[in-house]
Motif scaffolding. Structure first.
Motif, short mmCIF file in Angstrom:
data_model
loop_
_atom_site.label_atom_id
_atom_site.label_comp_id
_atom_site.label_asym_id
_atom_site.label_seq_id
_atom_site.Cartn_x
_atom_site.Cartn_y
_atom_site.Cartn_z
N PHE A 49 3.01 16.77 -1.83
CA PHE A 49 2.21 17.10 -2.78
C PHE A 49 0.91 17.67 -2.64
CE2 PHE A 49 4.52 13.09 -3.94
CZ PHE A 49 5.07 13.52 -5.14
N ASP A 50 0.36 18.14 -3.51
CA ASP A 50 -0.97 19.01 -3.54
C ASP A 50 -2.16 18.01 -3.88
OD1 ASP A 50 -0.10 21.65 -2.53
OD2 ASP A 50 1.12 21.32 -4.53
N LEU A 51 -2.01 17.11 -4.77
CA LEU A 51 -2.87 16.33 -5.15
C LEU A 51 -2.61 14.90 -5.62
CD1 LEU A 51 -5.78 15.64 -6.19
CD2 LEU A 51 -5.39 16.84 -8.37
N CYS A 52 -3.26 13.82 -5.43
CA CYS A 52 -2.81 12.61 -5.89
C CYS A 52 -3.94 11.98 -6.90
CB CYS A 52 -2.54 11.56 -4.92
SG CYS A 52 -2.30 9.94 -5.26
N LEU A 53 -3.60 11.65 -8.10
CA LEU A 53 -4.60 10.93 -8.82
C LEU A 53 -4.04 9.31 -9.07
CD1 LEU A 53 -4.72 13.41 -11.75
CD2 LEU A 53 -6.15 13.05 -10.17
N THR A 54 -5.09 8.43 -8.44
CA THR A 54 -4.37 7.26 -8.46
C THR A 54 -5.32 6.09 -9.32
OG1 THR A 54 -3.80 5.16 -7.46
CG2 THR A 54 -5.50 6.47 -6.27
N ASP A 55 -4.96 5.27 -9.97
CA ASP A 55 -5.68 4.28 -10.68
C ASP A 55 -6.29 3.29 -9.63
OD1 ASP A 55 -7.22 2.61 -12.53
OD2 ASP A 55 -5.33 1.36 -12.98
N MET A 56 -7.30 2.64 -9.82
CA MET A 56 -7.90 1.52 -8.61
C MET A 56 -7.14 0.24 -8.55
SD MET A 56 -9.90 0.88 -6.39
CE MET A 56 -10.09 -0.60 -5.24
N ARG A 57 -6.69 -0.25 -9.90
CA ARG A 57 -5.95 -1.46 -9.88
C ARG A 57 -4.25 -1.18 -10.26
NH1 ARG A 57 -9.87 -5.52 -13.64
NH2 ARG A 57 -11.55 -5.49 -12.11
N LEU A 58 -3.49 -1.65 -9.21
CA LEU A 58 -2.16 -1.65 -9.10
C LEU A 58 -1.40 -3.23 -9.16
CD1 LEU A 58 -1.81 1.65 -6.87
CD2 LEU A 58 -1.81 1.64 -9.40
N PRO A 59 -0.19 -2.90 -9.79
CA PRO A 59 0.34 -4.35 -9.72
C PRO A 59 0.48 -4.91 -8.31
CG PRO A 59 1.48 -2.90 -11.32
CD PRO A 59 0.47 -2.00 -10.46
N ASP A 60 0.74 -4.13 -7.26
CA ASP A 60 1.13 -4.67 -5.99
C ASP A 60 0.01 -4.13 -4.90
OD1 ASP A 60 1.64 -2.00 -6.19
OD2 ASP A 60 3.47 -2.11 -5.18
N GLY A 61 -1.04 -3.89 -5.31
CA GLY A 61 -2.31 -3.40 -4.44
C GLY A 61 -3.32 -2.60 -5.25
N THR A 62 -3.89 -2.02 -4.28
CA THR A 62 -5.08 -1.32 -4.97
C THR A 62 -5.02 0.37 -4.61
OG1 THR A 62 -6.50 -1.27 -3.06
CG2 THR A 62 -6.58 -3.28 -4.55
N GLY A 63 -5.74 1.24 -5.39
CA GLY A 63 -5.69 2.46 -5.02
C GLY A 63 -6.39 2.74 -3.85
N LEU A 64 -7.45 1.76 -3.38
CA LEU A 64 -8.20 2.07 -2.17
C LEU A 64 -7.03 2.14 -0.88
CD1 LEU A 64 -10.94 2.45 -1.42
CD2 LEU A 64 -11.09 -0.16 -1.06
N GLU A 65 -6.06 1.27 -1.03
CA GLU A 65 -4.88 1.02 -0.23
C GLU A 65 -4.20 2.37 -0.01
OE1 GLU A 65 -2.75 -2.79 0.18
OE2 GLU A 65 -3.85 -3.24 -1.84
N LEU A 66 -3.98 2.87 -1.24
CA LEU A 66 -3.34 4.24 -1.28
C LEU A 66 -4.24 5.43 -0.66
CD1 LEU A 66 -0.68 5.64 -2.07
CD2 LEU A 66 -1.80 5.88 -4.52
N VAL A 67 -5.28 5.29 -0.76
CA VAL A 67 -6.36 6.27 -0.32
C VAL A 67 -6.40 6.15 1.44
CG1 VAL A 67 -8.59 7.06 0.14
CG2 VAL A 67 -7.78 6.46 -2.22
N GLN A 68 -6.21 4.86 1.84
CA GLN A 68 -5.97 4.64 3.27
C GLN A 68 -4.78 5.30 3.75
OE1 GLN A 68 -7.15 0.61 2.99
NE2 GLN A 68 -9.41 1.08 3.31
N HIS A 69 -3.57 4.91 3.25
CA HIS A 69 -2.31 5.42 3.35
C HIS A 69 -2.22 6.92 3.48
CE1 HIS A 69 2.04 4.93 3.66
NE2 HIS A 69 2.01 6.15 2.57
N ILE A 70 -2.78 7.67 2.67
CA ILE A 70 -2.63 8.85 2.56
C ILE A 70 -3.62 9.42 3.47
CG2 ILE A 70 -3.12 11.09 1.01
CD1 ILE A 70 -2.20 9.50 -1.34
N GLN A 71 -4.72 9.01 3.90
CA GLN A 71 -5.64 9.55 4.87
C GLN A 71 -4.85 9.25 6.21
OE1 GLN A 71 -9.24 10.55 5.29
NE2 GLN A 71 -8.55 11.43 3.22
N GLN A 72 -4.16 8.29 6.47
CA GLN A 72 -3.70 8.09 7.79
C GLN A 72 -2.44 8.98 7.87
OE1 GLN A 72 -2.82 3.93 7.99
NE2 GLN A 72 -4.82 3.55 8.09
#
Length: 446
Positions: A49-72
């Motif tokens: 992917f070239d970009l990700c748009l994510t909501d903060m509140r997700l049913p099984d976690g948070t957008g913050l977790e996704l930011v950290q996953h992508i950063q790593q």
């Protein structure tokens, strides 16, 4: 025909996903959608992917977790966070975690398109390395760390507070953050907040309309309008008067300004970088700087090390300055005698790189035989880090005054090295905070 760029959309609301898919589709982008964190992580493992748009509140976690996953795992993919209106703290946490930028719900489509366009212009991580190395000289550990941080911050739209002493290169760091980011082809507008008369500040920042005050003979755009689409660098931001701090805070929050005498607000898109040689924490504590503005400006702090913390770079910097002085003269660069180099390495440089440049320019002009001797440097007494030995008793008229002067120098040195953090300075001198406070008062340093 080049392949279309791909955007990952992560949101559990079907209406939001559809709105984003339609908008990005019209921008000739391919979209992939996920309803939760698990689906997003699976798609990231299968697609590039070239970009990700994510909501903060997700049913099984948070957008913050996704930011950290992508950063790593996928640091080349910028992430923008979509948050509920007014969730400033959430947005700031996302920026600190490495998000490129954020949007608030309900999503403003014009703002969305601007954000997406800007994110897709980002260079690859590390791609700015050579340019930064060329401009920010030195191979010491503090400088290698600083270059890495600049490269990372250039890939974000987060406000950055650049701290450091006068002459350490804060404006150069701000320019590099701007030039290596997606706003590089738009204006970089530096402003020294301490150099603008208080009665002209509002006009300078926001512009004015013709006839709005005596001397306003024509419409004039302000600094925010001049920096539209680019970066506004507020140098010596701690010098802003409190009344102007309130107006600046509102402009940053609303992303709009109203010129003096104007009726309509003008939307502005600027990235804010700021700097000061003062301790902003202490300024907030002393109620000279607004806490709410401090939190808006200091999303991420970037410290520029003083020259005395990177003495190994002095030879490289000196060589560069002397070559620059010789450029265009047709003569070889002036040499630096080994004893002169050692003297420079033993000097404290209260004026940092700027002082080194001025010192070498003077010595270059005054030296003989195209070689700078230690005496040509005219180093200020009392600023040599390597001073040792017993003082000359014949030069001491009053022991108490002498000891008080020594104590003042040591305390000032500790305060400078801890960026005027009194608690840290006290620890460095092995003093209790109470004892430190007493000495500061006694010496007139409080």
């Amino acid at each position: 025909m080049s392949p279309r760029q791909k955007v990952l959309i992560v949101d559990d609301e079907p209406d939001i996903r559809e709105l984003l898919e339609i908008t990005l589709g019209r921008m000739k982008l391919d979209t992939f959608s996920a309803r939760n964190l698990g689906e997003a992580q699976a798609l990231l493992g299968r697609e590039t992917f070239d970009l990700c748009l994510t909501d903060m509140r997700l049913p099984d976690g948070t957008g913050l977790e996704l930011v950290q996953h992508i950063q790593q795992r996928y640091p080349q993919v910028p992430v923008a966070m979509i948050t509920a209106y007014g969730s400033l703290e959430t947005a700031i946490n996302a920026l600190k975690a490495g998000a490129f930028d954020f949007l608030t719900k309900p999503v403003d489509l014009a703002r969305l398109r601007e954000l997406v366009t800007s994110a897709l212009r980002l260079p690859a991580p590390g791609g700015a390395g050579t340019a930064i190395d060329r401009r920010l000289l030195g191979d010491s550990l503090p400088m290698r760390s600083l270059r890495k941080q600049i490269d990372k911050l250039a890939r974000s739209q987060a406000p950055v507070y650049i701290s450091g002493e006068s002459g350490s290169g804060k404006e150069l760091v701000a320019r590099l953050i701007h030039e290596q980011g997606p706003r590089a082809n738009r204006p970089f507008v530096p402003v020294n907040c301490g150099a603008i008369p208080s009665e002209l500040m509002e006009s300078e920042f926001f512009g004015h309309r013709k006839g709005s005050f005596s001397g306003a003979i024509e419409d004039k755009p302000g600094l925010f309008q001049a920096a539209h689409g680019g970066t506004l660098f507020l140098d010596e931001v701690a010098d802003l008067p409190l009344a102007m701090q309130v107006k600046l805070l509102r402009a940053i929050q609303e992303k709009a300004v109203r010129s003096v005498g104007g009726q309509q607000e003008i939307v502005v898109d600027v990235r804010i970088l700021c700097a000061t040689h003062k301790d902003l924490d202490a300024e907030v504590s002393a109620e000279r700087f607004r806490q709410d503005l401090y939190y808006r400006l200091n999303v991420i702090e970037l410290r520029v090390p003083p020259l005395r913390e990177r003495r190994d770079d002095i030879e490289t910097l000196a060589s560069h300055v002397l070559k620059r002085l010789a450029a265009g003269t047709g003569h070889p660069a002036t040499k630096l005698h080994p004893q002169a180099l050692e003297a420079l390495k033993g000097y404290r440089f209260p004026g940092n790189v700027r002082e080194l440049e001025n010192m070498l320019e003077r010595a270059h002009t005054l030296c003989e035989n195209k070689q700078i001797e230690a005496g040509d440097l005219r180093l200020a007494e009392g600023n040599c880090a390597a001073e040792t030995g017993v003082p000359d008793l014949t030069r001491i008229d009053n022991l108490e005054d002498y000891l008080e002067n020594v104590e003042r120098k040591l305390i000032l040195q500790a305060l400078e090295e801890t960026r005027w953090n009194r608690t840290a300075a006290a620890q460095r001198l092995n003093l209790s905070f109470r004892s430190m406070r007493y000495r500061l008062k006694k010496l007139g340093l409080d």
